[in-house]
Write a protein that holds these residues in place. Structure first.
Motif, PDB file in Angstrom:
ATOM      1  N   MET A 211       0.755  -1.089  -0.023  1.00  0.00           N
ATOM      2  CA  MET A 211       0.135   0.102  -0.104  1.00  0.00           C
ATOM      3  C   MET A 211       0.823   1.398  -0.155  1.00  0.00           C
ATOM      4  O   MET A 211       0.212   2.201  -0.289  1.00  0.00           O
ATOM      5  CB  MET A 211      -0.754   0.056   1.247  1.00  0.00           C
ATOM      6  CG  MET A 211      -0.104   0.231   2.434  1.00  0.00           C
ATOM      7  SD  MET A 211      -1.404   0.253   3.809  1.00  0.00           S
ATOM      8  CE  MET A 211      -0.267   0.454   5.037  1.00  0.00           C
TER       9      MET A 211
ATOM     10  N   ARG B 152      -2.564   9.959   6.754  1.00  0.00           N
ATOM     11  CA  ARG B 152      -2.672   9.598   5.347  1.00  0.00           C
ATOM     12  C   ARG B 152      -1.668   9.875   4.509  1.00  0.00           C
ATOM     13  O   ARG B 152      -0.936   8.996   3.749  1.00  0.00           O
ATOM     14  CB  ARG B 152      -3.996   9.849   4.886  1.00  0.00           C
ATOM     15  CG  ARG B 152      -4.728   8.919   4.159  1.00  0.00           C
ATOM     16  CD  ARG B 152      -6.053   9.241   3.813  1.00  0.00           C
ATOM     17  NE  ARG B 152      -6.254  10.439   3.038  1.00  0.00           N
ATOM     18  CZ  ARG B 152      -7.015  11.467   3.502  1.00  0.00           C
ATOM     19  NH1 ARG B 152      -7.652  11.395   4.417  1.00  0.00           N
ATOM     20  NH2 ARG B 152      -6.995  12.645   2.948  1.00  0.00           N
TER      21      ARG B 152
ATOM     22  N   TYR C  74      -6.347   2.026   6.083  1.00  0.00           N
ATOM     23  CA  TYR C  74      -6.813   2.026   4.649  1.00  0.00           C
ATOM     24  C   TYR C  74      -6.132   1.191   3.898  1.00  0.00           C
ATOM     25  O   TYR C  74      -4.815   1.053   4.163  1.00  0.00           O
ATOM     26  CB  TYR C  74      -6.291   3.617   4.314  1.00  0.00           C
ATOM     27  CG  TYR C  74      -6.441   3.876   2.963  1.00  0.00           C
ATOM     28  CD1 TYR C  74      -7.742   4.622   2.676  1.00  0.00           C
ATOM     29  CD2 TYR C  74      -5.677   3.856   1.828  1.00  0.00           C
ATOM     30  CE1 TYR C  74      -8.201   4.897   1.312  1.00  0.00           C
ATOM     31  CE2 TYR C  74      -5.938   4.314   0.412  1.00  0.00           C
ATOM     32  CZ  TYR C  74      -7.132   4.577   0.189  1.00  0.00           C
ATOM     33  OH  TYR C  74      -7.665   5.009  -0.992  1.00  0.00           O
ATOM     34  N   GLY C  75      -6.756   0.449   3.253  1.00  0.00           N
ATOM     35  CA  GLY C  75      -6.126  -0.427   2.206  1.00  0.00           C
ATOM     36  C   GLY C  75      -6.351  -1.973   2.840  1.00  0.00           C
ATOM     37  O   GLY C  75      -5.815  -2.948   2.125  1.00  0.00           O
ATOM     38  N   THR C  76      -6.315  -1.844   3.880  1.00  0.00           N
ATOM     39  CA  THR C  76      -6.436  -3.671   4.501  1.00  0.00           C
ATOM     40  C   THR C  76      -7.636  -4.029   4.323  1.00  0.00           C
ATOM     41  O   THR C  76      -8.612  -3.330   3.926  1.00  0.00           O
ATOM     42  CB  THR C  76      -5.899  -3.335   6.173  1.00  0.00           C
ATOM     43  OG1 THR C  76      -7.294  -2.656   6.749  1.00  0.00           O
ATOM     44  CG2 THR C  76      -4.531  -2.859   6.345  1.00  0.00           C
TER      45      THR C  76
ATOM     46  N   TYR D 102     -10.867  -2.902   6.104  1.00  0.00           N
ATOM     47  CA  TYR D 102     -11.094  -1.253   6.059  1.00  0.00           C
ATOM     48  C   TYR D 102     -12.260  -1.450   4.766  1.00  0.00           C
ATOM     49  O   TYR D 102     -12.273  -2.021   3.914  1.00  0.00           O
ATOM     50  CB  TYR D 102     -10.020  -0.674   5.250  1.00  0.00           C
ATOM     51  CG  TYR D 102     -10.206   0.853   5.150  1.00  0.00           C
ATOM     52  CD1 TYR D 102      -9.762   1.714   6.208  1.00  0.00           C
ATOM     53  CD2 TYR D 102     -10.690   1.547   4.157  1.00  0.00           C
ATOM     54  CE1 TYR D 102     -10.122   2.951   6.347  1.00  0.00           C
ATOM     55  CE2 TYR D 102     -10.880   2.895   3.849  1.00  0.00           C
ATOM     56  CZ  TYR D 102     -10.336   3.678   4.904  1.00  0.00           C
ATOM     57  OH  TYR D 102     -10.418   5.215   4.915  1.00  0.00           O
TER      58      TYR D 102
ATOM     59  N   SER E  49     -14.661  -1.010   2.169  1.00  0.00           N
ATOM     60  CA  SER E  49     -14.416  -0.739   0.667  1.00  0.00           C
ATOM     61  C   SER E  49     -14.751   0.569  -0.042  1.00  0.00           C
ATOM     62  O   SER E  49     -14.277   1.169  -0.818  1.00  0.00           O
ATOM     63  CB  SER E  49     -14.638  -1.976  -0.064  1.00  0.00           C
ATOM     64  OG  SER E  49     -16.012  -2.366   0.031  1.00  0.00           O
TER      65      SER E  49
ATOM     66  N   LEU F 242     -12.706   3.623   0.114  1.00  0.00           N
ATOM     67  CA  LEU F 242     -11.347   3.421  -0.615  1.00  0.00           C
ATOM     68  C   LEU F 242     -11.191   4.644  -1.618  1.00  0.00           C
ATOM     69  O   LEU F 242     -10.279   5.211  -1.790  1.00  0.00           O
ATOM     70  CB  LEU F 242     -11.318   2.160  -1.360  1.00  0.00           C
ATOM     71  CG  LEU F 242     -10.769   1.005  -0.324  1.00  0.00           C
ATOM     72  CD1 LEU F 242     -10.661  -0.121  -0.971  1.00  0.00           C
ATOM     73  CD2 LEU F 242      -9.399   1.406   0.504  1.00  0.00           C
ATOM     74  N   ASP F 243     -12.235   4.906  -2.309  1.00  0.00           N
ATOM     75  CA  ASP F 243     -12.652   5.698  -3.390  1.00  0.00           C
ATOM     76  C   ASP F 243     -13.079   7.201  -2.641  1.00  0.00           C
ATOM     77  O   ASP F 243     -13.067   8.129  -3.522  1.00  0.00           O
ATOM     78  CB  ASP F 243     -13.467   5.622  -4.468  1.00  0.00           C
ATOM     79  CG  ASP F 243     -13.110   4.193  -5.124  1.00  0.00           C
ATOM     80  OD1 ASP F 243     -11.867   3.863  -5.166  1.00  0.00           O
ATOM     81  OD2 ASP F 243     -14.091   3.191  -5.421  1.00  0.00           O
TER      82      ASP F 243
ATOM     83  N   PRO G 167     -10.565  10.027   2.723  1.00  0.00           N
ATOM     84  CA  PRO G 167     -10.901   8.952   3.543  1.00  0.00           C
ATOM     85  C   PRO G 167     -10.356   8.910   4.678  1.00  0.00           C
ATOM     86  O   PRO G 167      -9.144   9.548   4.960  1.00  0.00           O
ATOM     87  CB  PRO G 167     -10.446   7.579   2.632  1.00  0.00           C
ATOM     88  CG  PRO G 167      -9.348   8.285   1.638  1.00  0.00           C
ATOM     89  CD  PRO G 167      -9.536   9.570   1.676  1.00  0.00           C
TER      90      PRO G 167
END
Lengths: 505, 438
Positions: B1, B46, B114-116, B119, B121, B124-125, B129
Motif C-alpha cells: 500500500m 494518510r 486504509y487499504g487493509t 477497511y 471498501s 477507498l474511493d 478517506p
C-alpha cells in the motif's frame, strides 16, 4: 415562713404547671433560686427586687430560697417573675396568705413594677394549677382563649398588690376598640386566565392535597398561592385554639380577638434556616414556621433555592402531621399539619418550554435533582403555571370570586367529613376501595397507565383520592368517571420532564 | 500500500529496522501508536502512510526525521513544522508501542487501516478517506444499503418520533442506519433501529398504542410498534431481514459521549458496527464532530436530515454529502419554527422531501413511487380537530392550553388523552406537542 404560689412554664407549645415555693428564714441576707432555672429565670432575682422596691414594698433582709417545683423540669423564661414576687411578700409576711389562695400568676416584671406579656400565654394559663389566672393586661385576649374560667388582667405590680390587699377593686381594663378592618384578603377574581391553576387551587383547598406550581417568573405563582388561604374554611373552635396556642408559644402577634380563626399563611424565605423552619431554636423549644402554619398553608416560594436539608426536613411533618424536635436539653412534639404549597421555576433560565429553554440538559437535570423523588411524590398536584394569555390580561373577564369557590370547598369538605376525615388527602388506604369505586372505563384507563409503568401503587392511591375530591367538588357521588381519573393523572404529571428518551434494553 | 523507502533521501540516514522486539508487532500496532500522537489529523496520517510503512513512520516521527512537505503541513496557518516534529518526539518518547497494542487487543477494539482487508471498501474511493478506523462489532459493510439519518440534538418531539420511525422502518426494510449517536435525532434514529432489531419494538405491550398504530405512518406516538413497519415493508420487494446499525462517533471508543447513550453505544456495537477515527481515550473535542460527519456522509448512500436549524452539525454532514454526490433528503418541518428552518431551506434548495421510509426507499430505488399508499388514518372527530389546531408544533403546556381553548379543564384533558392515544399528540409530563397532521 413558707409560701406556695402556682405558676407555669412552657416548652415547645405545651405548658407545664410549676409551683413556686418561697422560703424566708433567719440567716445571712441572700436570695437563691433552685429547681433547674435557666439564665433568664435566674435573673428574676434582680427584676423582682427592683420591681418590689419601685412598687413601695421592701426587700426582706433575710435568707430567701425560691424553689421551682417540680425541680426536675427545666424552667425557661420569665413567666414566673410575678409568682416569685407575690410568694416573697407572702413568705415575708407583708401580704396575707388568704387572698392569694387559689390564684395563679403569670407574667414578667419590669424594673418599674410593670407586668409584661410573655410568649406562650395560652399554654401557660392552660397549665396553671389554680382557679383564677392573673395575667398581664397585654395578653388578656390570649389568656381568655385558654379553656379555663376566670382570668384577671393586671398591668402593674402596684395595682396587683392593691387588689390583693383589698385596697382597690380588681382592675377591669376597658376592651380596646378593635383596630380598623384589615385590608381585604386577596380575591381569586383578581386572577385573569389560569384555568388550570384555579382548578388545582380549588382541589388543593377541598382535598388538602399538597400543591407544586411550576412556571416561568411572572406567571403568577405567588399571587395564586396567596389566594389559597381564602378558599380554606374558617378554623373550627378546637383548631382555632390549637393554632392560637402555637402562635402564642412562638411569640407571634395574635389577631385582636385573641383567637386565630383564619387559616394561617406562612411564607418563609428560601434563606430560612433549618431550625427556624422546624422549630426548637431557643431554650423554650420555640415552634418554627411549619408549626406556625399548622391548620393552614405553608408556602415555599422558589422551592429549588431552599437548601436540600431544609426541604427534606419537611418529610416527617408531611407524613405525620407533627414534628418531633430533639435537642440536647429536651425533646418536644410540635404540631405541624399544613397544606404545603410550593412554587419553582421549571429550570434555571425559567422558561421551561422545551424549545425556548436556554439551559443545557445537564443544568435542567441538576435543577430537577434538587427535589428528591420522595418529596416530589408528596405533591398530589403538580401543575405548570403558564404566563397569562395576553387577551385575558388586557380586559379579560374577571374569574370566579373566592367566595364562590370557597362555597364549593365547604361542600366538598362536608362530603369528606361524612367519611370520617377532614379532607380526602387523609383518607386511609384501606378505605379507598370502599369510597372510590371506579366506572368501567375509568378502571380501563388506570389499567392502561399502570401497564405503561408510569404509575406506582402509591401513585394510584393518590390518583383515586384526587379524583374523589374532584367528584366531591362537582357534587357527583362516586363511582369515579374516566374524565376525573384522566384529569387526576394530568394534575399529577411530572411538571419538569427530563428531555431524554430511554434506550431499548 | 505504500512505497517503502529504507533511505531518507534528504538527510541520507540509513534506516534500520526498529528495536529487536518490534518485528513481531503487526502494522496495526504502529498505526495505533501513530494515531495516538498529537497533531496527527487523519489527512496528515494518510499523507505519512502514503510515503512510508507504518513502522518507519513511527521511527521517523519519534526521532524527528520527517521532511516538511506541503501535503503534510495541510494548512498555511498550522504551527511550524519543527514544532510539530518536537511534539511528536515528546509524545513518542512516552508511548510504549507494544504495551499500547496489547491494551487495544485486551479492549477488543479492531483497527482497520486504509487499504487493509478490514477497511470498508466504500471508503477507498472517498476524496478524503479516514487513514484508519477503530471499531467494535463487524466491520464488513455487506450488500445492504446504507442511509444516514441525522439532525439537531435539540429536536422537537415530532422529529424525534419521525427519526425513530424512519430508523425503525428502514431497518426493518433491510437498510442499515448510519448515524452519530448524538442526543436528539441521531439517537432517536438508532433507538428506532434497535426497536426493529429487537423483534418486539413495543416494549410496554401497550394495547392502546398497538391498536392505534396500525392505521398510520407516524401513528404510535413515542414508542415504535412491531406492526408499523409493515406499511413500508409490504411495498418493497427486498429482504425483510432487519439490517444492523452503524454508529460513527467523534471520541475514542472508550469515551462515551453523551453519557446518556451508553446503553445505546453498547447495543449498536453488539448488533452492528461502532466506529471512530479517534484512538482510545480521545475526548470529544469540537473539531472532531465535523470530521465525524464527514465519515457519516462517506458511508451513506443517502443522507436524510430530519430536523436542523440554519446552522448546525447536520449542515456539515450535508456539505460533505454534496461533495461526494450523495443525495440529500430532508423531512419537511412546520414553517416559522427555528429548529426546522435548515431542513426547509434544504427543500427549497432542491433536496428531496422525505416524509417517511417509503420516500427514502424510492430514493434508494428499492420501491416504486406509485406504490399504493398505506391506508389513511381516520381523522379525529371535529371537536378534537379544533383542539388539535390549537396545539402547536412546539410544546405547549396544559396550563397554556387551558387558557386558550374554551373548554373545561377536565373535558380538555379527556380529549387530549384521546388524541394522544390516537397518535396525533405526544405528551411529556405536562407538555403537549402535535406529532402528525390529519
Amino acid at each position: 415562713m413558707l409560701a406556695t404560689i402556682p405558676s407555669a412554664t412552657v416548652l415547645g407549645v405545651d405548658g407545664q404547671s410549676v409551683t413556686v415555693e418561697v422560703h424566708v428564714s433567719a440567716g445571712l441576707p441572700g436570695f437563691k433560686i433552685v429547681g433547674l432555672p435557666d439564665t433568664s429565670c435566674r435573673e428574676a432575682r434582680d427584676r423582682v427586687r427592683a420591681a418590689l422596691l419601685s412598687s413601695g414594698s421592701s426587700w426582706p433582709q433575710r435568707r430567701v430560697t425560691v424553689n421551682l417545683a417540680p425541680s426536675g423540669v427545666r424552667k425557661v423564661g420569665s413567666a414566673t417573675d410575678v409568682a416569685i414576687a407575690i410568694g416573697l411578700l407572702v413568705a415575708a409576711g407583708e401580704l396575707p396568705p388568704e387572698p392569694v389562695a387559689r390564684l395563679g400568676f403569670i407574667g414578667e416584671l419590669g424594673l418599674d413594677g410593670s407586668i409584661r406579656a410573655v410568649p406562650g400565654t395560652v399554654s401557660l394559663v392552660d397549665a396553671l394549677d389554680a382557679d383564677v389566672a392573673i395575667v398581664p393586661t397585654a395578653s388578656r385576649a390570649e389568656a381568655r382563649v385558654a379553656a379555663r374560667g376566670e382570668v384577671r388582667p393586671v398591668s402593674t405590680l402596684q395595682e396587683l398588690l392593691a387588689a390583693l390587699r383589698g385596697e382597690a377593686p380588681w382592675p377591669d381594663p376597658t376592651e380596646t376598640p378593635p383596630p380598623p378592618a384589615q385590608a381585604p384578603a386577596p380575591d381569586l377574581a383578581d386572577v385573569r386566565g389560569q384555568a388550570l391553576a384555579r382548578v388545582a387551587l380549588e382541589i388543593a383547598a377541598a382535598g388538602g392535597h399538597h400543591l407544586l406550581m411550576v412556571g416561568p417568573p411572572g406567571a403568577g405563582k405567588t399571587m395564586l398561592a396567596r389566594r389559597l388561604v381564602g378558599l380554606l374554611p374558617r378554623l373550627d373552635d378546637d383548631r382555632a385554639r390549637e393554632v392560637t396556642r402555637v402562635w402564642s408559644a412562638a411569640g407571634e402577634r395574635l389577631p385582636p380577638g385573641g383567637l386565630v380563626v383564619q387559616p394561617p399563611f406562612r411564607a418563609p424565605h428560601h434563606t430560612a434556616s433549618l431550625v427556624s423552619l422546624v422549630g426548637g431554636g431557643t431554650s423554650t423549644m420555640r415552634p418554627g414556621e411549619v408549626s406556625c402554619a399548622h391548620c393552614g398553608v405553608l408556602f415555599l416560594d422558589e422551592l429549588g433555592e431552599f437548601p436540600l436539608q431544609v426541604i427534606e426536613s419537611l418529610r416527617q411533618p408531611l407524613e405525620a402531621g407533627y414534628i418531633r424536635v430533639s435537642r440536647a436539653l429536651a425533646s418536644v412534639v410540635l404540631p405541624a399539619q399544613f397544606l404545603l404549597v410550593a412554587a419553582m421555576n421549571p429550570c434555571p433560565c425559567g422558561e421551561g418550554q422545551p424549545q425556548r429553554c436556554r439551559c443545557t440538559r445537564m443544568e435542567r437535570a441538576r435543577y430537577r435533582r434538587r427535589l428528591s423523588s420522595p418529596l416530589l411524590d408528596r405533591f398530589d398536584l403538580r401543575v405548570n403555571v403558564a404566563r397569562p394569555d395576553v387577551d385575558e390580561l388586557l380586559g379579560g373577564t374577571p374569574g370566579e370570586s373566592t367566595a364562590a369557590v370557597a362555597a364549593r370547598v365547604v361542600d366538598a369538605r362536608e362530603r369528606a367529613a361524612a367519611r370520617g376525615v377532614t379532607c380526602n388527602a387523609e383518607l386511609p388506604g384501606r378505605e379507598l376501595e370502599q369510597h372510590t369505586p371506579l366506572t368501567c372505563d375509568a378502571a380501563d384507563e388506570l389499567e392502561r397507565v399502570l401497564r405503561t409503568g408510569q404509575l406506582s401503587a402509591r401513585g394510584l392511591a393518590r390518583i383515586r383520592r384526587l379524583a374523589l375530591t374532584m367528584a366531591d367538588l362537582a357534587g357527583v357521588p362516586p363511582p369515579l368517571t374516566r374524565p376525573q381519573v384522566r384529569m387526576a393523572l394530568h394534575l399529577r404529571a411530572d411538571p419538569m420532564p427530563p428531555l431524554h428518551e430511554a434506550v431499548p434494553a | 500500500m505504500s512505497v517503502h523507502n529504507s533511505i531518507d533521501p534528504m538527510r541520507n540516514i540509513v534506516h534500520r529496522e526498529p528495536a529487536s522486539d518490534s518485528p513481531r508487532l503487526p502494522d496495526e500496532a504502529w498505526l495505533v501508536a501513530l494515531a495516538s500522537l498529537p497533531a496527527m489529523p487523519p489527512q496528515r496520517l494518510r499523507g505519512l502512510l502514503a510515503r512510508w510503512a507504518p513502522a518507519e513512520v513511527w521511527h521517523r516521527a519519534s526521532c524527528g526525521a520527517v521532511p516538511e512537505d506541503p501535503e503534510l503541513v495541510l494548512h498555511k496557518r498550522s504551527r511550524p513544522w519543527s514544532a510539530t516534529l518536537s511534539l511528536w518526539q515528546q509524545a513518542a518518547a512516552r508511548i510504549d508501542v507494544s504495551a499500547l497494542w496489547s491494551t487495544y487487543r485486551a479492549a477488543g477494539v479492531g483497527v482497520a487501516a486504509y487499504g487493509t482487508a478490514a477497511y470498508p471498501s466504500v471508503l477507498l474511493d472517498d476524496p478524503d478517506p479516514p487513514a484508519m478506523l477503530f471499531f467494535r462489532g463487524t466491520p464488513a459493510l455487506g450488500d445492504e444499503r446504507r442511509v444516514a439519518i441525522v439532525g439537531t440534538r435539540r429536536c422537537s418531539e415530532r422529529s424525534r418520533t419521525i427519526a425513530r420511525r424512519l430508523g425503525h422502518d428502514l431497518t426493518a426494510a433491510g437498510v442499515r442506519i448510519v448515524s452519530g449517536l448524538a442526543l436528539g435525532v441521531d439517537g432517536a434514529a438508532h433507538i428506532g433501529a434497535l426497536d426493529a432489531l429487537g423483534g418486539n419494538g413495543s416494549r410496554a405491550g401497550d394495547p392502546g398504542t398497538a391498536q392505534s398504530s396500525t392505521s398510520g405512518n407516524f401513528g404510535a406516538g413515542l414508542f415504535g410498534s412491531p406492526d408499523t413497519a409493515s406499511g413500508a415493508a409490504s411495498k418493497c420487494d427486498i429482504s425483510r431481514t432487519p439490517a444492523a446499525p452503524i454508529g460513527v462517533i467523534a471520541s475514542g471508543l472508550d469515551v462515551v459521549y453523551p453519557q446518556r447513550h451508553r446503553p445505546l453505544w453498547h447495543r449498536v456495537a453488539e448488533l452492528g458496527l461502532l466506529c471512530s477515527e479517534a484512538p482510545l481515550g480521545t475526548p470529544p473535542t469540537r473539531w472532531r464532530f465535523p470530521e465525524r460527519n464527514r465519515v457519516i456522509a462517506a458511508l451513506a448512500e443517502v443522507v436524510v436530515v430530519v430536523e436542523s436549524p440554519h446552522r448546525g452539525g447536520s449542515m456539515t454532514t450535508v456539505e460533505h454529502a454534496l461533495v461526494r454526490g450523495v443525495p440529500v433528503m430532508a423531512v419537511p418541518g412546520p414553517v416559522g419554527i427555528a429548529v426546522a428552518e435548515g431542513t426547509n431551506q434544504l427543500l427549497v434548495d432542491g433536496a428531496t422531501p422525505a416524509r417517511d421510509a417509503d420516500d427514502v426507499l424510492v430514493q434508494l430505488g428499492l420501491t416504486r413511487p406509485d406504490a399504493p399508499a398505506s391506508t389513511p388514518r381516520r381523522p379525529p372527530p371535529s371537536a378534537e380537530l379544533q383542539l388539535l389546531d390549537a396545539i402547536g408544533w412546539i410544546p405547549t403546556s396544559l396550563a397554556e392550553l387551558a387558557d386558550q381553548v374554551p373548554l373545561s379543564v377536565d373535558r380538555l384533558v379527556d380529549m387530549l388523552t384521546d388524541l394522544e392515544l390516537a397518535g396525533w399528540v405526544a405528551s411529556r409530563g405536562d407538555w403537549f406537542e402535535r406529532v402528525a397532521e390529519p
